[in-house]
Design an enzyme around this catalytic site. Structure first.
Site, PDB file in Angstrom:
ATOM      1  N   SER A 177      -6.921  43.754 -52.807  1.00  0.00           N
ATOM      2  CA  SER A 177      -5.663  44.331 -52.362  1.00  0.00           C
ATOM      3  C   SER A 177      -5.563  45.784 -52.801  1.00  0.00           C
ATOM      4  O   SER A 177      -6.295  46.232 -53.673  1.00  0.00           O
ATOM      5  CB  SER A 177      -4.502  43.539 -52.941  1.00  0.00           C
ATOM      6  OG  SER A 177      -3.294  44.123 -52.535  1.00  0.00           O
TER       7      SER A 177
ATOM      8  N   LYS B 181      -4.919  35.827 -51.503  1.00  0.00           N
ATOM      9  CA  LYS B 181      -4.738  37.168 -50.921  1.00  0.00           C
ATOM     10  C   LYS B 181      -3.867  37.088 -49.658  1.00  0.00           C
ATOM     11  O   LYS B 181      -3.018  37.945 -49.422  1.00  0.00           O
ATOM     12  CB  LYS B 181      -6.105  37.789 -50.603  1.00  0.00           C
ATOM     13  CG  LYS B 181      -6.044  39.086 -49.778  1.00  0.00           C
ATOM     14  CD  LYS B 181      -5.309  40.196 -50.501  1.00  0.00           C
ATOM     15  CE  LYS B 181      -5.420  41.577 -49.897  1.00  0.00           C
ATOM     16  NZ  LYS B 181      -5.348  41.746 -48.499  1.00  0.00           N
TER      17      LYS B 181
ATOM     18  N   HIS C 128      -0.343  36.640 -50.696  1.00  0.00           N
ATOM     19  CA  HIS C 128       0.099  37.955 -51.188  1.00  0.00           C
ATOM     20  C   HIS C 128       0.603  38.802 -50.011  1.00  0.00           C
ATOM     21  O   HIS C 128       1.680  39.394 -50.066  1.00  0.00           O
ATOM     22  CB  HIS C 128      -1.063  38.659 -51.901  1.00  0.00           C
ATOM     23  CG  HIS C 128      -0.875  40.135 -52.076  1.00  0.00           C
ATOM     24  ND1 HIS C 128      -1.046  41.039 -51.037  1.00  0.00           N
ATOM     25  CD2 HIS C 128      -0.512  40.875 -53.147  1.00  0.00           C
ATOM     26  CE1 HIS C 128      -0.791  42.252 -51.478  1.00  0.00           C
ATOM     27  NE2 HIS C 128      -0.471  42.191 -52.749  1.00  0.00           N
ATOM     28  N   ASN C 129      -0.153  38.838 -48.957  1.00  0.00           N
ATOM     29  CA  ASN C 129       0.255  39.634 -47.797  1.00  0.00           C
ATOM     30  C   ASN C 129       1.523  39.084 -47.154  1.00  0.00           C
ATOM     31  O   ASN C 129       2.378  39.852 -46.714  1.00  0.00           O
ATOM     32  CB  ASN C 129      -0.872  39.706 -46.765  1.00  0.00           C
ATOM     33  CG  ASN C 129      -1.990  40.634 -47.191  1.00  0.00           C
ATOM     34  OD1 ASN C 129      -2.218  40.823 -48.386  1.00  0.00           O
ATOM     35  ND2 ASN C 129      -2.702  41.196 -46.244  1.00  0.00           N
TER      36      ASN C 129
ATOM     37  N   GLU D 144       4.343  40.153 -49.142  1.00  0.00           N
ATOM     38  CA  GLU D 144       4.520  41.593 -48.867  1.00  0.00           C
ATOM     39  C   GLU D 144       5.387  41.800 -47.609  1.00  0.00           C
ATOM     40  O   GLU D 144       6.297  42.631 -47.597  1.00  0.00           O
ATOM     41  CB  GLU D 144       3.129  42.209 -48.704  1.00  0.00           C
ATOM     42  CG  GLU D 144       3.081  43.672 -48.329  1.00  0.00           C
ATOM     43  CD  GLU D 144       1.622  44.114 -48.092  1.00  0.00           C
ATOM     44  OE1 GLU D 144       0.754  43.773 -48.924  1.00  0.00           O
ATOM     45  OE2 GLU D 144       1.362  44.773 -47.074  1.00  0.00           O
TER      46      GLU D 144
HETATM   47  P1  NBP Z   1     -13.916  48.288 -41.055  1.00  0.00           P
HETATM   48  O1  NBP Z   1     -13.172  47.032 -41.066  1.00  0.00           O
HETATM   49  O2  NBP Z   1     -13.489  49.347 -40.142  1.00  0.00           O
HETATM   50  O3  NBP Z   1     -15.464  47.946 -40.803  1.00  0.00           O
HETATM   51  C1  NBP Z   1     -16.407  48.967 -40.652  1.00  0.00           C
HETATM   52  C2  NBP Z   1     -17.698  48.589 -41.337  1.00  0.00           C
HETATM   53  O4  NBP Z   1     -18.229  47.384 -40.791  1.00  0.00           O
HETATM   54  C3  NBP Z   1     -18.772  49.654 -41.146  1.00  0.00           C
HETATM   55  O5  NBP Z   1     -19.491  49.746 -42.353  1.00  0.00           O
HETATM   56  C4  NBP Z   1     -19.613  49.065 -40.029  1.00  0.00           C
HETATM   57  O6  NBP Z   1     -20.919  49.553 -39.998  1.00  0.00           O
HETATM   58  C5  NBP Z   1     -19.604  47.629 -40.419  1.00  0.00           C
HETATM   59  N1  NBP Z   1     -20.078  46.704 -39.388  1.00  0.00           N
HETATM   60  C6  NBP Z   1     -19.504  46.332 -38.229  1.00  0.00           C
HETATM   61 BR1  NBP Z   1     -17.930  46.990 -37.586  1.00  0.00          BR
HETATM   62  N2  NBP Z   1     -20.226  45.452 -37.539  1.00  0.00           N
HETATM   63  C7  NBP Z   1     -21.327  45.237 -38.283  1.00  0.00           C
HETATM   64  C8  NBP Z   1     -22.462  44.416 -38.112  1.00  0.00           C
HETATM   65  N3  NBP Z   1     -22.582  43.614 -37.068  1.00  0.00           N
HETATM   66  N4  NBP Z   1     -23.411  44.477 -39.072  1.00  0.00           N
HETATM   67  C9  NBP Z   1     -23.282  45.268 -40.132  1.00  0.00           C
HETATM   68  N5  NBP Z   1     -22.221  46.053 -40.359  1.00  0.00           N
HETATM   69  C10 NBP Z   1     -21.246  46.045 -39.441  1.00  0.00           C
HETATM   70  O7  NBP Z   1     -13.979  48.877 -42.559  1.00  0.00           O
HETATM   71  P2  NBP Z   1     -12.833  49.041 -43.649  1.00  0.00           P
HETATM   72  O8  NBP Z   1     -11.540  49.516 -43.076  1.00  0.00           O
HETATM   73  O9  NBP Z   1     -13.448  49.792 -44.758  1.00  0.00           O
HETATM   74  O10 NBP Z   1     -12.569  47.552 -44.154  1.00  0.00           O
HETATM   75  C11 NBP Z   1     -13.603  46.738 -44.664  1.00  0.00           C
HETATM   76  C12 NBP Z   1     -13.060  45.358 -44.951  1.00  0.00           C
HETATM   77  O11 NBP Z   1     -12.065  45.457 -45.941  1.00  0.00           O
HETATM   78  C13 NBP Z   1     -12.398  44.700 -43.743  1.00  0.00           C
HETATM   79  O12 NBP Z   1     -12.665  43.325 -43.759  1.00  0.00           O
HETATM   80  C14 NBP Z   1     -10.934  44.933 -43.979  1.00  0.00           C
HETATM   81  O13 NBP Z   1     -10.111  43.978 -43.340  1.00  0.00           O
HETATM   82  C15 NBP Z   1     -10.871  44.836 -45.479  1.00  0.00           C
HETATM   83  N6  NBP Z   1      -9.738  45.492 -46.105  1.00  0.00           N
HETATM   84  C16 NBP Z   1      -9.270  46.676 -45.658  1.00  0.00           C
HETATM   85  C17 NBP Z   1      -8.187  47.285 -46.273  1.00  0.00           C
HETATM   86  C18 NBP Z   1      -7.706  48.590 -45.796  1.00  0.00           C
HETATM   87  O14 NBP Z   1      -6.685  49.063 -46.320  1.00  0.00           O
HETATM   88  N7  NBP Z   1      -8.378  49.256 -44.863  1.00  0.00           N
HETATM   89  C19 NBP Z   1      -7.614  46.692 -47.366  1.00  0.00           C
HETATM   90  C20 NBP Z   1      -8.114  45.518 -47.828  1.00  0.00           C
HETATM   91  C21 NBP Z   1      -9.167  44.927 -47.185  1.00  0.00           C
HETATM   92  P3  NBP Z   1     -21.286  50.807 -39.040  1.00  0.00           P
HETATM   93  O15 NBP Z   1     -20.951  52.026 -39.849  1.00  0.00           O
HETATM   94  O16 NBP Z   1     -22.751  50.674 -38.835  1.00  0.00           O
HETATM   95  O17 NBP Z   1     -20.490  50.682 -37.799  1.00  0.00           O
END
Ligand code: NBP
Length: 479
Positions: free
Chosen positions: A128, A182, A185-186, A189
């Site tokens: 989170s 988690k 938690h959401n 929220e």
């Molecule tokens: P994204 O959710 O936008 O995912 C992008 C990443 O996934 C890139 O590294 C991309 O690689 C990779 N990817 C994809 Br899309 N398809 C793939 C595949 N088939 N094989 C390998 N890699 C692949 O990233 P994020 O916003 O950093 O979030 C990451 C996780 O954390 C998610 O599950 C999200 O729900 C969770 N999360 C996010 C937050 C937030 O505030 N953003 C908070 C808490 C949790 P590429 O660069 O090669 O396309």
């Protein structure tokens, strides 16, 4: 091999988490991303961090000390499954795969069972706090085996947020327990945000105070029992002035709230478990209602109260709203913990509820002073039938319930929607009622469907012969 931990997936969350890990004494972090350019970019942008570049999954596995530990931070769903498959093909029994994405807990249960077959540990870990949390210290909710936590725990404890000297991480329970917690938690929220929004709306429309004046009120509230991150940022949002129009930003933002689905998951899961999380559900539905713009547009001329509304004593009203907010917040948390208890029973998780509240005290969106009181309540009595029945909360409800009722009445009379305030109050009254009209519902069910009923005065299951002479017969248990 030089690295002790790897991060797979270097978008915003993964790269921040990798930097957080690298900043801690004793860690060497292997980094991998499907698109290698992103790996190069991260390493180039942060020469201060000790990263080990992995261009392929095999390189990643070779760079890691055993047991190998890798945290996946890729898009939830299919991408996560794809990355797990790749890691399984290069890892060995005893190694640990952690999914830090926002996975649905049932996916985590499925993945854990599948990966376990290979002898590799799979840990679904709720993370989170968004990107800021990932970089500076998130609240971490790992599931998986206790054995994997022996390796993973010390690594997570060093990157987690710290509240009163303690890291905001604990082994929540096995398989999907971490992602489940988690999710709840959401959901909480969502409820917390909706309640604050209702408080703002009632104060603004009841007293005519400006957003900036209401920001001052929230700042004052933040000095008391409502102290929390969400109250704090609410004041900041309300104080923001739009550069273009010179009016409060809140007045130019389109009033249609979005959602990424975790609130809905919480409610769907609660429906399956038969747990009334009405505060969370109302918050999810309030966002849905707000987004139905065409319908809202068509409904604006529906009749409402004829008199304009202003409260007689603004100061007293603001204090009533504060109390209504506190009472409703207790309900939302109590309901959320009920859902955790029900799921723990269903899935065989040994979740320490006080620990859950403890790890939410920093590094996450619902961080609040209030969580200390939840931890204390469960420390005093881990088997509380409901959180709101703890002496502290019972007392708080006693001190707030009259104000809460006044606010709900005022909202209804003024024609101002306060779904979370009012449904929380109904839940409270439902829970404390001696008798509920559910008796009549049972009678109706027996009338049209012979669904039978139990009696208050003797054991057994009964049916009234509604279409016959209306005498009562004891129903035979067919099970
Ligand atoms: P994204 O959710 O936008 O995912 C992008 C990443 O996934 C890139 O590294 C991309 O690689 C990779 N990817 C994809 Br899309 N398809 C793939 C595949 N088939 N094989 C390998 N890699 C692949 O990233 P994020 O916003 O950093 O979030 C990451 C996780 O954390 C998610 O599950 C999200 O729900 C969770 N999360 C996010 C937050 C937030 O505030 N953003 C908070 C808490 C949790 P590429 O660069 O090669 O396309």
């Amino acid at each position: 091999p030089t690295a002790n931990i790897a991060v797979v997936g270097l978008a915003v969350m993964g790269s921040n988490l990798a930097r957080n890990l690298a900043s801690r004494e004793g860690n060497t972090v292997a980094v991998y991303n499907r698109t290698t350019q992103k790996t190069d970019d991260l390493i180039a942008a942060h020469p201060e961090a000790e990263f080990v570049k992995a261009a392929t999954m095999q390189e990643l596995a070779d760079s890691l000390q055993k047991p190998r530990t890798a945290i996946i931070m890729v898009k939830a769903g299919r991408p996560t499954d794809a990355v797990i498959d790749e890691l399984v093909s290069v890892f060995e029994p005893g190694d640990i795969i952690v999914d830090g994405g926002n996975a649905l807990f049932t996916d985590t249960i499925r993945r854990e069972a599948a990966v376990r077959e290979t002898g590799i540990h799979f840990v679904g870990c709720g993370i989170s706090g968004g990107e800021e949390g990932a970089l500076n210290g998130p609240s971490l909710m790992p599931g998986g085996t206790a054995e994997s936590y022996e390796t993973l725990g010390p690594i997570l404890e060093r990157i987690a947020a710290v509240a009163e000297g303690e890291p905001c991480v604990t082994h929540v329970g096995t398989d999907g327990a971490g992602h489940f917690v988690k999710m709840v938690h959401n959901g909480i929220e969502y409820a917390d945000m909706q309640l604050i929004a209702e408080a703002y709306d009632l104060i603004r429309r009841g007293t005519g105070k400006s957003p900036a004046e209401i920001a001052d009120i929230f700042d004052a509230w933040n000095g008391g029992e409502l102290e929390s991150y969400l109250i704090e940022i609410t004041a900041e949002v309300l104080r923001q002035v739009d550069a273009e129009t010179g009016t409060p930003l809140v007045d130019v933002i389109l009033d249609a709230a979005g959602a990424k689905g975790t609130g809905a998951w919480t409610v769907q899961t609660a429906l399956d478990l038969g747990v009334p999380v009405s505060g969370i559900a109302e918050a999810v539905f309030a966002r849905s209602l707000s987004s139905r713009l065409a319908q809202r547009e068509a409904a604006t001329d529906l009749p409402g109260p004829s008199d304009a509304w202003t409260v007689a004593d603004p100061e007293a009203f603001v204090e009533d709203v504060r109390k209504a907010l506190f009472a409703s917040k207790i309900i939302a948390y109590s309901q959320g913990f009920d859902e955790i208890v029900a799921a723990a029973e269903e899935h065989g998780w040994e979740i320490q509820k006080g620990e859950v509240a403890r790890i939410w005290r920093a590094g996450c969106i619902i961080r609040a002073r209030f969580l200390n009181d939840i931890t204390s309540a469960y420390a005093e009595n881990p088997d509380l039938p409901a959180l709101l029945l703890a002496p502290y909360f019972r007392d708080a409800l006693g001190q707030t319930q009259e104000a809460w009722r006044r606010v709900v009445v005022a909202a209804a009379q003024a024609g101002i929607p306060a779904p979370a305030f009012s449904s929380s109050l109904s839940y409270y009254d439902g829970l404390r009622a001696d008798r509920l009209p559910a008796a009549l519902v049972q009678g109706q069910r027996d009338f049209f469907g012979a669904h039978t009923y139990r009696r208050v005065d003797k054991d057994g299951t009964f049916h009234t012969q509604w279409s016959g002479d209306r005498t009562e017969v004891e129903a035979v248990d067919t099970h």
